[in-house]
Design a protein around this motif. Structure first.
Motif, mmCIF file in Angstrom:
data_model
loop_
_atom_site.group_PDB
_atom_site.id
_atom_site.type_symbol
_atom_site.label_atom_id
_atom_site.label_comp_id
_atom_site.label_asym_id
_atom_site.label_seq_id
_atom_site.Cartn_x
_atom_site.Cartn_y
_atom_site.Cartn_z
ATOM 1 N N THR A 118 -16.669 -1.674 15.031
ATOM 2 C CA THR A 118 -15.978 -1.285 13.798
ATOM 3 C C THR A 118 -15.479 -2.515 13.047
ATOM 4 O OG1 THR A 118 -15.280 0.751 14.901
ATOM 5 C CG2 THR A 118 -14.155 0.153 12.857
ATOM 6 N N VAL A 119 -14.997 -3.517 13.784
ATOM 7 C CA VAL A 119 -14.553 -4.760 13.136
ATOM 8 C C VAL A 119 -15.716 -5.419 12.400
ATOM 9 C CG1 VAL A 119 -13.691 -7.084 13.563
ATOM 10 C CG2 VAL A 119 -12.656 -5.144 14.744
ATOM 11 N N LEU A 120 -16.869 -5.473 13.046
ATOM 12 C CA LEU A 120 -18.042 -6.083 12.412
ATOM 13 C C LEU A 120 -18.486 -5.272 11.195
ATOM 14 C CD1 LEU A 120 -20.092 -7.061 15.597
ATOM 15 C CD2 LEU A 120 -18.651 -8.542 14.178
ATOM 16 N N LEU A 121 -18.476 -3.947 11.325
ATOM 17 C CA LEU A 121 -18.925 -3.096 10.227
ATOM 18 C C LEU A 121 -17.997 -3.203 9.030
ATOM 19 C CD1 LEU A 121 -20.827 -0.936 9.130
ATOM 20 C CD2 LEU A 121 -19.381 0.797 10.234
ATOM 21 N N VAL A 122 -16.678 -3.158 9.266
ATOM 22 C CA VAL A 122 -15.728 -3.250 8.154
ATOM 23 C C VAL A 122 -15.788 -4.637 7.519
ATOM 24 C CG1 VAL A 122 -13.277 -3.162 7.547
ATOM 25 C CG2 VAL A 122 -14.231 -1.485 9.128
ATOM 26 N N GLY A 123 -15.946 -5.676 8.346
ATOM 27 C CA GLY A 123 -16.085 -7.025 7.795
ATOM 28 C C GLY A 123 -17.313 -7.147 6.900
ATOM 29 N N LEU A 124 -18.412 -6.535 7.316
ATOM 30 C CA LEU A 124 -19.621 -6.554 6.497
ATOM 31 C C LEU A 124 -19.430 -5.784 5.197
ATOM 32 C CD1 LEU A 124 -22.613 -7.288 6.187
ATOM 33 C CD2 LEU A 124 -23.172 -5.202 7.469
ATOM 34 N N LEU A 125 -18.750 -4.618 5.263
ATOM 35 C CA LEU A 125 -18.504 -3.837 4.056
ATOM 36 C C LEU A 125 -17.606 -4.580 3.077
ATOM 37 C CD1 LEU A 125 -18.017 -0.243 5.559
ATOM 38 C CD2 LEU A 125 -20.004 -1.119 4.310
ATOM 39 N N GLY A 165 -4.446 -12.320 6.880
ATOM 40 C CA GLY A 165 -5.625 -13.109 6.550
ATOM 41 C C GLY A 165 -5.339 -14.060 5.409
ATOM 42 N N GLU A 166 -6.253 -14.982 5.195
ATOM 43 C CA GLU A 166 -6.042 -16.015 4.176
ATOM 44 C C GLU A 166 -6.830 -15.772 2.906
ATOM 45 O OE1 GLU A 166 -7.084 -19.632 6.011
ATOM 46 O OE2 GLU A 166 -5.434 -19.621 7.466
ATOM 47 N N VAL A 167 -7.795 -14.878 2.955
ATOM 48 C CA VAL A 167 -8.659 -14.669 1.798
ATOM 49 C C VAL A 167 -8.110 -13.521 0.956
ATOM 50 C CG1 VAL A 167 -10.996 -14.180 1.020
ATOM 51 C CG2 VAL A 167 -10.622 -15.485 3.132
ATOM 52 N N PRO A 168 -7.752 -13.754 -0.319
ATOM 53 C CA PRO A 168 -7.215 -12.682 -1.166
ATOM 54 C C PRO A 168 -8.335 -11.792 -1.710
ATOM 55 C CG PRO A 168 -7.268 -14.739 -2.398
ATOM 56 C CD PRO A 168 -7.754 -15.066 -1.019
ATOM 57 N N TYR A 169 -8.198 -10.509 -1.495
ATOM 58 C CA TYR A 169 -9.154 -9.545 -2.025
ATOM 59 C C TYR A 169 -8.397 -8.646 -2.992
ATOM 60 C CZ TYR A 169 -12.247 -11.088 1.703
ATOM 61 O OH TYR A 169 -13.032 -11.844 2.539
ATOM 62 N N MET A 172 -8.851 -0.409 -1.229
ATOM 63 C CA MET A 172 -8.931 0.919 -0.622
ATOM 64 C C MET A 172 -9.535 0.847 0.776
ATOM 65 S SD MET A 172 -10.126 3.217 -3.902
ATOM 66 C CE MET A 172 -10.263 4.672 -2.891
ATOM 67 N N MET A 173 -10.574 0.012 0.899
ATOM 68 C CA MET A 173 -11.187 -0.170 2.208
ATOM 69 C C MET A 173 -10.195 -0.752 3.201
ATOM 70 S SD MET A 173 -13.728 -0.153 4.358
ATOM 71 C CE MET A 173 -15.127 0.232 3.299
ATOM 72 N N MET A 174 -9.459 -1.786 2.802
ATOM 73 C CA MET A 174 -8.510 -2.423 3.703
ATOM 74 C C MET A 174 -7.320 -1.519 4.003
ATOM 75 S SD MET A 174 -9.997 -5.051 4.601
ATOM 76 C CE MET A 174 -8.654 -5.488 5.693
ATOM 77 N N GLY A 175 -6.917 -0.676 3.043
ATOM 78 C CA GLY A 175 -5.831 0.265 3.313
ATOM 79 C C GLY A 175 -6.201 1.242 4.419
ATOM 80 N N ALA A 176 -7.427 1.767 4.364
ATOM 81 C CA ALA A 176 -7.884 2.661 5.426
ATOM 82 C C ALA A 176 -8.010 1.913 6.755
ATOM 83 C CB ALA A 176 -9.227 3.280 5.035
ATOM 84 N N TRP A 177 -8.471 0.652 6.676
ATOM 85 C CA TRP A 177 -8.614 -0.139 7.890
ATOM 86 C C TRP A 177 -7.252 -0.437 8.535
ATOM 87 C CZ3 TRP A 177 -11.444 -1.511 11.729
ATOM 88 C CH2 TRP A 177 -11.147 -2.646 12.475
ATOM 89 N N TRP A 178 -6.246 -0.743 7.739
ATOM 90 C CA TRP A 178 -4.911 -1.008 8.272
ATOM 91 C C TRP A 178 -4.327 0.222 8.954
ATOM 92 C CZ3 TRP A 178 -3.336 -3.695 3.100
ATOM 93 C CH2 TRP A 178 -3.847 -5.009 3.106
ATOM 94 N N LEU A 179 -4.572 1.402 8.379
ATOM 95 C CA LEU A 179 -4.093 2.635 9.004
ATOM 96 C C LEU A 179 -4.794 2.856 10.341
ATOM 97 C CD1 LEU A 179 -2.387 5.203 8.842
ATOM 98 C CD2 LEU A 179 -4.268 6.287 7.589
ATOM 99 N N PHE A 180 -6.093 2.608 10.384
ATOM 100 C CA PHE A 180 -6.840 2.723 11.633
ATOM 101 C C PHE A 180 -6.322 1.738 12.678
ATOM 102 C CE2 PHE A 180 -10.295 0.865 14.164
ATOM 103 C CZ PHE A 180 -10.697 1.969 14.903
ATOM 104 N N ALA A 181 -6.074 0.495 12.243
ATOM 105 C CA ALA A 181 -5.583 -0.522 13.176
ATOM 106 C C ALA A 181 -4.202 -0.155 13.708
ATOM 107 C CB ALA A 181 -5.532 -1.882 12.474
ATOM 108 N N LEU A 182 -3.346 0.421 12.863
ATOM 109 C CA LEU A 182 -2.010 0.817 13.300
ATOM 110 C C LEU A 182 -2.084 1.874 14.398
ATOM 111 C CD1 LEU A 182 1.079 0.778 12.958
ATOM 112 C CD2 LEU A 182 0.801 2.510 11.163
ATOM 113 N N ILE A 183 -2.966 2.846 14.234
ATOM 114 C CA ILE A 183 -3.100 3.914 15.229
ATOM 115 C C ILE A 183 -3.648 3.357 16.544
ATOM 116 C CG2 ILE A 183 -4.293 6.072 15.768
ATOM 117 C CD1 ILE A 183 -4.218 6.725 12.783
ATOM 118 N N VAL A 184 -4.655 2.488 16.455
ATOM 119 C CA VAL A 184 -5.262 1.929 17.666
ATOM 120 C C VAL A 184 -4.266 1.053 18.420
ATOM 121 C CG1 VAL A 184 -7.060 0.377 18.523
ATOM 122 C CG2 VAL A 184 -7.600 2.060 16.759
#
Length: 220
Positions: A130-137, A175-179, A186-198
């Motif tokens: 999932t980390v690789l997939l989200v990083g690619l997206l 992270g150091e890279v501003p997006y 939106m992608m990172m918001g969903a990812w942060w919620l997923f990371a919080l649960i995990v």
């Protein structure tokens, strides 16, 4: 009365004379007799049993003597059970008895990968994927719609930086890279919620795993 060392024991048994008893329960009975001022006569249950219910609903043994009012007090190391409590009254117990097994303390081994125990290997593989997939997206979203940067600022939206940014946010290090694009946020918001649960699930499982390890019995 029913014999059970060290509560009730025969101290003197002379032919033609009443038996004399001693023991912890006898000492308690003597103390009550002196304090309340009553006399007593001791006899052994005729069938030499503690007492259990019969098929016709009656009781035998020491409990039966109390139920049929042939005795006023029963003295023995009698186990308190719900069935017996339904027909007779017990005093407050003054001794608890349990059976234990002594074992040699098991040797503790140090596991370098104990921190991975809360999750299965398949789950760790899914998280890594999932980390690789989200990083690619994230990289593709920024490649299709590059973020607007301030005058004089420089950044590199490479695949490596995107992966590092996603991994840093997963372990709650940022992270150091501003997006700044909407899709990436939106992608990172969903990812942060997923990371919080995990991370929350991992922390709870790790605490439970360490606790169970301490109290785990070596008897299988």
């Amino acid at each position: 009365l029913f014999y059970e060392e060290p509560f009730v024991m025969v101290s003197e048994n002379v032919l033609g004379k009443p038996k004399k008893y001693q023991g912890f329960s006898i000492d308690v009975l003597d103390a009550l007799s002196n304090y309340l001022g009553f006399n007593y006569e001791i006899y052994v249950a005729p069938d030499h049993k503690y007492g259990s219910p019969q098929e016709d609903g009656t009781w035998n043994g020491l409990v039966g003597e109390l139920v049929f009012k042939r005795a006023d007090i029963g003295i023995s190391a009698l186990t308190i059970t719900p069935d017996r409590e339904n027909v007779v009254d017990f005093t407050t117990r003054y001794m608890d008895y349990s059976v234990g097994v002594l074992l040699r303390r098991a040797e503790k081994t140090v596991d370098m990968f104990a921190c991975l125990a809360p999750f299965d290997l398949s789950l760790w593989a899914c998280i890594a994927g999932t980390v690789l997939l989200v990083g690619l997206l994230v990289y593709l979203l920024n490649w299709l719609n590059p973020p607007r940067l301030q005058m004089g600022s420089m950044t590199s939206t490479t695949l490596y930086n995107s992966m590092w940014f996603v991994y840093g946010s997963f372990v709650q290090q940022g992270g150091e890279v501003p997006y700044t694009t909407l899709a990436t946020r939106m992608m990172m918001g969903a990812w942060w919620l997923f990371a919080l649960i995990v991370i929350s699930s991992y922390t709870a499982n790790l605490a439970a795993f360490l606790t169970i390890t301490r109290i785990e019995s070596s008897i299988q």
